[in-house]
Design an enzyme around this catalytic site. Sequence first.
Site, PDB file in Angstrom:
ATOM      1  N   GLY A  18      15.338  19.980  25.543  1.00 29.07           N
ATOM      2  CA  GLY A  18      15.030  20.471  26.888  1.00 29.07           C
ATOM      3  C   GLY A  18      16.197  21.125  27.592  1.00 29.07           C
ATOM      4  CE1 TYR A 154      11.399  27.763  12.898  1.00 24.20           C
ATOM      5  CE2 TYR A 154      10.107  29.753  12.549  1.00 24.20           C
ATOM      6  CZ  TYR A 154      10.571  28.753  13.389  1.00 24.20           C
ATOM      7  OH  TYR A 154      10.191  28.736  14.709  1.00 24.20           O
TER       8      TYR A 154
END
Length: 253
Positions: A18, A154
């Site tokens: 965050g 990924y």
Amino acid sequence: MSTSSKKLEGKIALVTGGNSGIGLATAQRFVVEGARVFITGRRQKELDAAVAEIGAGATGVQGDVSSLVDLDRLYATIKEQAGKLDVIFANAGIAEFVPLDAITEEHYDRIFDANVKGLLFTVQKSLGLLSQGASIILNASVAGSKGFAGGSVYSASKAAVRSFARAWMMDLKDRGIRVNVISPGPIQTPIMGKGSGDAEKDKALIDQIVGGVPLGRIGQSGEVASAAVFLASSEGSFVNGVELFVDGGLAQV
């Protein structure tokens, strides 16, 4: 905004990763909507700056989601300070693009430790704190559904994230806990265009990806945050197990 209109009033939320980008934008929106938010980040300086930017209602806990010790410390802090969790946005992750012939064990481990192992144990270790009817939101990627040069590891990690949601909503159905996935397309964030370490190649990849977006532009972190608020709130109360693409239509063409 009046208190009555806040969509997450009284909720306790966790946003991993965050301290920047999508995670920071989502934490900011969660606080605006009335939640108390815990955020994580690996670098204390950036985490402190993010908490200061978000303001009242945010608490930072330094840690790496791929470290189970750090996760235990995170949840001990949340338990002590808040006693429960109503929303998790498992957002922390990394993106690196390496062509097949150049993939190394280190690259594989780095991606899967952060994007798969870290996300798995972020959710597992939260279970004792999650309230009845809580909302779990997993951050995946359009790359889990589409192929991009150099993105195989990924992409595989993000496809795993999408699969987690299908199984976990069944594991948690007796507690009324919803598990959903947000899959962003190209989003303007600090790590955007830094996947390979080669600036020219990264720009070419981003140009190629954005060129395939039907809306013809790159997305913004706040647009992903809006989707997260929907899934976290009562407005998404009958939405469970979905993959919500926030990608300008890229996954559909």
